[in-house]
Design a protein around this motif. Structure first.
Motif, PDB file in Angstrom:
ATOM      1  N   LEU A 209      -4.418  -1.185  -7.210  1.00 41.53           N
ATOM      2  CA  LEU A 209      -4.425   0.164  -7.768  1.00 41.53           C
ATOM      3  C   LEU A 209      -3.850   0.096  -9.181  1.00 41.53           C
ATOM      4  CD1 LEU A 209      -3.143   2.170  -4.662  1.00 41.53           C
ATOM      5  CD2 LEU A 209      -5.493   2.014  -5.534  1.00 41.53           C
ATOM      6  N   ASP A 210      -3.905   1.181  -9.909  1.00 41.20           N
ATOM      7  CA  ASP A 210      -3.404   1.182 -11.285  1.00 41.20           C
ATOM      8  C   ASP A 210      -1.949   0.729 -11.370  1.00 41.20           C
ATOM      9  OD1 ASP A 210      -5.862   2.007 -12.239  1.00 41.20           O
ATOM     10  OD2 ASP A 210      -5.291   4.121 -12.417  1.00 41.20           O
ATOM     11  N   LEU A 211      -1.119   1.211 -10.447  1.00 36.50           N
ATOM     12  CA  LEU A 211       0.284   0.802 -10.437  1.00 36.50           C
ATOM     13  C   LEU A 211       0.408  -0.696 -10.168  1.00 36.50           C
ATOM     14  CD1 LEU A 211       3.256   1.548 -10.667  1.00 36.50           C
ATOM     15  CD2 LEU A 211       3.214   2.164  -8.226  1.00 36.50           C
TER      16      LEU A 211
ATOM     17  N   ALA B 130      -4.633  -0.910  -2.369  1.00 39.14           N
ATOM     18  CA  ALA B 130      -5.335  -0.094  -1.378  1.00 39.14           C
ATOM     19  C   ALA B 130      -6.076  -1.052  -0.461  1.00 39.14           C
ATOM     20  CB  ALA B 130      -6.313   0.854  -2.061  1.00 39.14           C
TER      21      ALA B 130
ATOM     22  N   ALA C 281       0.848  -1.203   0.000  1.00 41.09           N
ATOM     23  CA  ALA C 281       0.000   0.000   0.000  1.00 41.09           C
ATOM     24  C   ALA C 281       0.881   1.250   0.000  1.00 41.09           C
ATOM     25  CB  ALA C 281      -0.945  -0.012   1.199  1.00 41.09           C
ATOM     26  N   ALA C 282       1.949   1.235   0.798  1.00 40.77           N
ATOM     27  CA  ALA C 282       2.871   2.378   0.845  1.00 40.77           C
ATOM     28  C   ALA C 282       3.553   2.597  -0.505  1.00 40.77           C
ATOM     29  CB  ALA C 282       3.908   2.166   1.944  1.00 40.77           C
ATOM     30  N   ALA C 283       3.734   1.507  -1.269  1.00 38.92           N
ATOM     31  CA  ALA C 283       4.356   1.595  -2.590  1.00 38.92           C
ATOM     32  C   ALA C 283       3.348   1.963  -3.682  1.00 38.92           C
ATOM     33  CB  ALA C 283       5.036   0.271  -2.928  1.00 38.92           C
ATOM     34  N   GLY C 284       2.071   2.068  -3.316  1.00 38.38           N
ATOM     35  CA  GLY C 284       1.051   2.450  -4.287  1.00 38.38           C
ATOM     36  C   GLY C 284       0.549   1.327  -5.167  1.00 38.38           C
ATOM     37  N   LEU C 285       0.797   0.078  -4.758  1.00 37.30           N
ATOM     38  CA  LEU C 285       0.366  -1.076  -5.551  1.00 37.30           C
ATOM     39  C   LEU C 285      -1.056  -1.512  -5.221  1.00 37.30           C
ATOM     40  CD1 LEU C 285       3.649  -3.165  -5.269  1.00 37.30           C
ATOM     41  CD2 LEU C 285       2.879  -1.827  -7.245  1.00 37.30           C
TER      42      LEU C 285
END
Length: 150
Positions: free
Chosen positions: A102-104, A86, A80-84
């Motif tokens: 997430l999109d990433l 949620a 989650a911290a890496a934006g992968l």
């Protein structure tokens, strides 16, 4: 038949030795390919599981990935911290934390599939569909036979 309780035991006839060796070799190869795209094996497992169906609860992901829940919670937090991914409380049960890509994460999943697919193709080379289904069925039987043992 590879029974470790007998004097005739031979390690190369022990199915769990063979399975562990196979998984170890596979993970070493996959790990190098995943690290090249800034992923580790636990994160890859999460992405693959969520790529099959999302959102999913953390406990469900942990069970599918064969990773302890406390460890999986840390993996999800890191992802989650890496934006992968949620995470949020489930609308149906606030005690359940659901995880979504997430999109990433979707993009990283596509990269991971591209990086690992050739390894998988090489491993199953020469297996007929029937052989492959038989292999899965036999592994399933071993897994079922473990039910109830502790």
């Amino acid at each position: 038949m590879g029974d470790p309780g007998t004097p005739a035991f031979q390690v190369d006839k022990y199915p769990f030795y063979r399975l562990n060796r196979l998984v170890g070799r596979y993970n070493a190869i996959i790990d190098a390919r995943l690290r090249a795209i800034d992923l580790d094996i636990p994160s890859w497992r999460v992405l693959m599981i969520l790529g099959e169906q999302a959102p999913r609860g953390v406990r469900e992901i942990a069970e599918a990935a064969v990773i302890p829940l406390s460890t999986m919670t840390r993996i999800i937090q890191r992802m989650a911290a890496a934006g992968l991914v949620a995470s949020s409380a489930s609308a149906e049960d606030a005690r359940v934390t659901e995880v979504s890509l997430l999109d990433l994460g979707e993009s990283k999943l596509a990269e991971a599939r591209e990086a690992t697919a050739p390894v998988y193709a090489r491993i199953i080379d020469g297996f007929s569909a029937r052989d492959f289904e038989k292999l899965l069925a036999l592994l399933g039987r071993l897994d079922e036979n473990l039910e109830g043992l502790r």
